[in-house]
Design a protein around this motif. Structure first.
Motif, short mmCIF file in Angstrom:
data_model
loop_
_atom_site.label_atom_id
_atom_site.label_comp_id
_atom_site.label_asym_id
_atom_site.label_seq_id
_atom_site.Cartn_x
_atom_site.Cartn_y
_atom_site.Cartn_z
N SER A 112 0.81 -1.21 0.00
CA SER A 112 0.00 0.00 0.00
C SER A 112 0.85 1.27 0.00
O SER A 112 0.48 2.26 -0.62
CB SER A 112 -0.89 0.01 1.23
OG SER A 112 -1.64 -1.15 1.30
N THR A 113 1.97 1.24 0.71
CA THR A 113 2.80 2.44 0.81
C THR A 113 3.34 2.80 -0.57
O THR A 113 3.29 3.97 -0.99
CB THR A 113 3.98 2.20 1.78
OG1 THR A 113 3.46 1.58 2.95
CG2 THR A 113 4.67 3.47 2.15
N THR A 114 3.84 1.79 -1.28
CA THR A 114 4.35 2.01 -2.64
C THR A 114 3.23 2.56 -3.52
O THR A 114 3.43 3.51 -4.29
CB THR A 114 4.86 0.68 -3.23
OG1 THR A 114 5.74 0.10 -2.29
CG2 THR A 114 5.55 0.88 -4.55
N ALA A 115 2.05 1.94 -3.41
CA ALA A 115 0.91 2.36 -4.24
C ALA A 115 0.56 3.82 -3.97
O ALA A 115 0.36 4.61 -4.90
CB ALA A 115 -0.29 1.46 -3.97
N GLY A 116 0.52 4.20 -2.69
CA GLY A 116 0.16 5.57 -2.33
C GLY A 116 1.14 6.58 -2.91
O GLY A 116 0.74 7.58 -3.53
N PHE A 117 2.42 6.31 -2.74
CA PHE A 117 3.44 7.25 -3.24
C PHE A 117 3.49 7.29 -4.76
O PHE A 117 3.61 8.35 -5.36
CB PHE A 117 4.82 6.88 -2.68
CG PHE A 117 5.07 7.43 -1.31
CD1 PHE A 117 5.19 8.80 -1.09
CD2 PHE A 117 5.16 6.59 -0.21
CE1 PHE A 117 5.40 9.31 0.17
CE2 PHE A 117 5.37 7.11 1.07
CZ PHE A 117 5.49 8.47 1.26
N LEU A 118 3.39 6.10 -5.38
CA LEU A 118 3.45 6.05 -6.85
C LEU A 118 2.26 6.78 -7.45
O LEU A 118 2.40 7.57 -8.40
CB LEU A 118 3.49 4.59 -7.32
CG LEU A 118 3.70 4.38 -8.81
CD1 LEU A 118 5.05 4.94 -9.25
CD2 LEU A 118 3.61 2.91 -9.17
N SER A 119 1.09 6.54 -6.89
CA SER A 119 -0.12 7.18 -7.39
C SER A 119 -0.03 8.70 -7.22
O SER A 119 -0.38 9.47 -8.12
CB SER A 119 -1.34 6.64 -6.64
OG SER A 119 -2.44 7.45 -6.87
N TYR A 120 0.48 9.13 -6.07
CA TYR A 120 0.63 10.57 -5.82
C TYR A 120 1.56 11.18 -6.86
O TYR A 120 1.26 12.22 -7.46
CB TYR A 120 1.18 10.78 -4.41
CG TYR A 120 1.21 12.23 -3.98
CD1 TYR A 120 0.12 12.79 -3.31
CD2 TYR A 120 2.30 13.05 -4.24
CE1 TYR A 120 0.12 14.12 -2.92
CE2 TYR A 120 2.32 14.38 -3.86
CZ TYR A 120 1.23 14.90 -3.19
OH TYR A 120 1.24 16.22 -2.80
N SER A 121 2.67 10.48 -7.09
CA SER A 121 3.66 10.98 -8.03
C SER A 121 3.10 11.05 -9.45
O SER A 121 3.24 12.06 -10.15
CB SER A 121 4.89 10.06 -7.98
OG SER A 121 5.82 10.45 -8.93
N VAL A 122 2.41 9.97 -9.88
CA VAL A 122 1.85 9.91 -11.23
C VAL A 122 0.79 10.99 -11.41
O VAL A 122 0.76 11.70 -12.42
CB VAL A 122 1.27 8.50 -11.51
CG1 VAL A 122 0.39 8.50 -12.75
CG2 VAL A 122 2.39 7.49 -11.64
N ASN A 123 -0.09 11.13 -10.43
CA ASN A 123 -1.17 12.11 -10.56
C ASN A 123 -0.64 13.55 -10.52
O ASN A 123 -1.17 14.43 -11.18
CB ASN A 123 -2.21 11.90 -9.45
CG ASN A 123 -3.20 10.82 -9.85
OD1 ASN A 123 -3.93 10.97 -10.83
ND2 ASN A 123 -3.22 9.73 -9.11
N LYS A 124 0.41 13.73 -9.76
CA LYS A 124 1.01 15.07 -9.72
C LYS A 124 1.61 15.41 -11.09
O LYS A 124 1.44 16.52 -11.60
CB LYS A 124 2.09 15.10 -8.63
CG LYS A 124 2.69 16.47 -8.41
CD LYS A 124 3.71 16.43 -7.28
CE LYS A 124 4.40 17.78 -7.15
NZ LYS A 124 5.43 17.76 -6.12
N GLN A 125 2.29 14.42 -11.66
CA GLN A 125 2.90 14.67 -12.98
C GLN A 125 1.85 14.85 -14.06
O GLN A 125 2.05 15.58 -15.03
CB GLN A 125 3.82 13.50 -13.34
CG GLN A 125 5.15 13.55 -12.58
CD GLN A 125 5.89 12.22 -12.60
OE1 GLN A 125 5.63 11.37 -13.43
NE2 GLN A 125 6.80 12.05 -11.65
#
Lengths: 141, 510
Positions: free
Chosen positions: B279-292
């Motif tokens: 979940s931690t990876t998913a949260g950070f990756l999703s945040y990063s992708v959506n920010k970009q």
């Protein structure tokens, strides 16, 4: 100064060798060549552990941290309290042992607030006892 | 082919008073534990497993799944109010949740987290329900050789993906394999590493090891952290005295984040289905992708609802998806799934594709419980958030000793004697050392859990192939899986991995 990762690698390698030369031959029945050989997995684990220990010695990364002496002392105290509690449990029963364990925790944590100390000392053991013994019908001693 | 009568019967099983109460209780417990900084959902799950001993299988599984689901929501509360994630899963939520709370909208931030978490979780559960049975049918066609190769792949992927070093991950897995060999061997029933201790003939109790390595070692680290610091509580942002507009999320506001939420759901579901990620990876990756992907990425990190949606939808979407490898292949994708396996085993059930043949009604009951738990999560969160806001300030001098005593009592209950307690203490020492020196407890526990299955698959594979490696050529799927294992070792191996969140500012701004 020796790298912490490298020291761990040495320990892992030593354990792997101990496993292969002493533990597996003495504590596992071996039937070499048989597909049901009980020693296959323990031996495989031994070889893997030894090989990875060696790899860690060779590929150790610099700057691996180790816990401070004070933290290790605290850790030993908590583990000691748990071991003593486990030894006393059959003799004294759950509630006295649990209260003792909570008291040890409070002393080690240096908690001085009376309300929170009383909650930990009495409330927590009674809650756990009620949860397991009364609500879940699982005896605790 | 799905038997609809079994499906309906399974779903109907959930709607008993007992099961509903355990789902509600599990969700509430998960949300409370998730809201307490320092206590993780994994700890809660490990401690909760012994509580399910007296329950029937569906109630037990429903309870544990509900604890897991509740925890993802509870973790957002301290992330938003304290800027400290209650559980690692919610770490990415701090980046926009806390700034929104500081802007005078703490309740609104928590509601955003709740709604997106529930919607991500629900969507992921639906994917699981739709995919699990067809994938299990495919998995059932795999023989012992393919299963052996698949497990080797699972070991290498999990060892490589968790922690910073693949060597340490593999060492952890090797120790898990070794520990699993203690007891009577599956082929000839001769004792291994029992040292004359009768209790070890049944093997090392999985639940006691889980409680020690996962929960107690974390509790000890928390206790030692308390000793090192003063006991002053960090002050949480108050949720009192806010206007209605600052406390509620309208449907229009929720719907405005649909594209972000969809991307996050896809990321969370894919990451959840891959063993070893979480979940931690998913949260950070999703945040990063959506920010970009955003037209105004500079708005992220300043209290933007899209940041909360990105993190919470993704970390919750992992919860359902991580059961895909468990139910289709018998491989737990993460620790939460591994703890569910221990609950299955306690109740005499072996997870995997055969579950759909042998216990279909139970599986569908579990699916029903997952769907119900999502709605309970929404209901409990809707009314409970303001209470969990008070829980975040509970002192560690009560929380950690209470968790320690629960571990102590839980491990006693497993064996009905102090043997379980001593195993738990030994596992706690081992788990603490693993954490302190950067070894993966996930790889250790998953290897410990999978080894009995792997060992029997290896025995059968050796009998089928007559110990002739050339026979592998007639098993192309196994060859592909072995090649993937080698590839994963090369790809994830000695090189230094870059953390996924490296490009994201720390919540504390450091």
């Amino acid at each position: 100064m020796i790298n912490a990762d490298r020291i761990q690698g040495i320990v892992v390698l030593a354990f792997g060798i101990t496993l292969l030369v002493w533990l597996v031959p003495n504590y596992v029945t071996a039937v070499p060549g048989d597909p049901l050989d009980p020693s296959l997995f323990p031996r495989a684990a031994g070889w893997i552990i030894a090989a990875l220990g060696l790899a860690q010695i060779v590929l150790a990364r610099p700057g691996a941290s180790v816990p401070a002496g004070r933290e290790i002392l605290g850790f030993v105290c908590f583990i000691g309290a748990l071991v003593v509690a486990a030894l006393l449990l059959p003799m004294l029963g759950f509630l006295p042992v649990a209260c003792g364990l909570m008291m040890a925790s409070l002393v080690l944590l240096r908690e001085r607030r009376p309300l929170w100390a009383a909650t930990t000392l009495i409330g927590v053991p009674v809650f756990v006892w009620v949860l397991f013994t009364v609500l879940l019908s699982r005896p605790l001693s | 082919m799905v038997d609809f009568s079994l499906l309906l019967a399974g779903f109907a099983d959930v709607f008993t008073l007992t099961n509903m109460l355990f789902i509600l209780g599990g969700v509430a417990l998960g949300q409370i534990v998730g809201a307490i900084p320092g206590l993780s959902i994994i700890m809660a799950l490990a401690i909760a497993v012994p509580l399910t001993y007296g329950l029937d299988t569906l109630a037990a599984i429903s309870f544990l799944i509900s604890v897991n689901k509740g925890g993802t929501i509870g973790g957002a509360v301290p992330a938003i109010l304290l800027n400290v994630p209650g559980s690692a899963e919610s770490a990415a939520t701090t980046m926009d949740g806390h700034p929104m709370a500081k802007n005078g909208k703490p309740m609104k931030a928590m509601k955003y987290a709740l709604y997106h978490s529930v919607s991500g979780d629900l969507a992921s559960d639906i994917v699981l329900i739709l995919l699990a049975a067809p994938l299990a049918i495919v998995a059932l066609n795999m023989g012992p050789v393919e299963i052996t190769a698949l497990m080797i792949l699972a070991f290498t992927v999990i060892s490589g993906l968790v922690g910073d070093s693949m060597i340490k991950g593999l060492i952890s897995a090797a120790f898990g394999i070794l520990l699993a060999t203690v007891g009577l061997d599956p082929g000839m029933a001769t004792p291994r590493f029992t040292f004359g201790i009768l209790e070890l003939y049944d093997g090392v109790p999985l639940t006691a090891v889980s409680i020690g390595a996962l929960a107690m070692s974390g509790v000890l680290i928390g206790l030692l952290g308390m000793r090192a610091s003063d006991k002053t509580q960090q002050s949480a942002i108050s949720i009192k005295g806010r206007s209605r507009g600052d406390s509620v999320v309208t449907f229009a506001e929720f719907w405005a984040n649909r594209f972000v939420a969809f991307r996050a759901f896809v990321i969370g579901t894919i990451i959840g289905a891959i063993p070893g990620l979480g979940s931690t990876t998913a949260g950070f990756l999703s945040y990063s992708v959506n920010k970009q992907a955003a037209k105004d990425p500079e708005a992220f990190g300043k209290g933007d609802a899209r940041g909360i949606a990105a993190s919470e939808t993704a970390n919750s979407a992992v919860v359902g998806a991580n059961l895909i490898p468990l139910l289709t292949l018998g491989i737990p994708g993460n620790i939460a799934a591994a703890l569910l396996v221990s609950a299955f085993i306690i109740h005499g059930i072996q997870p995997g594709p055969l579950l759909f043949q042998q216990q279909a009604q139970l599986v569908y009951g579990m699916f029903g419980a997952m769907l119900v738990a999502n709605f309970c999560n929404l209901g409990v969160g809707q009314f409970g958030m303001r209470f969990w806001a008070m829980v975040v300030s509970a002192p560690g001098t009560v929380i950690y000793p209470a968790a320690m005593l629960l571990c102590f009592a839980g491990s006693f209950v497993i064996t009905g004697a102090t043997f379980g307690v001593f195993v738990m203490i030994a596992a706690a020492v081992f788990g603490y050392m693993m954490r302190a020196f950067g070894y993966s407890i996930v790889a250790f526990i998953v290897a410990f859990l999978l080894t009995p299955q792997l060992e029997s698959a290896v025995v059968r594979a050796r009998l089928i192939t007559n110990d002739n490696p050339a026979e592998l050529l007639s098993h192309p799927i196994a060859l592909v899986l072995i090649a993937m294992s080698i590839g994963s070792i090369i790809y994830l191996g000695p090189r230094k991995k870059k953390p996924l969140q490296a490009d994201i500012p720390s919540p504390t701004g450091q």
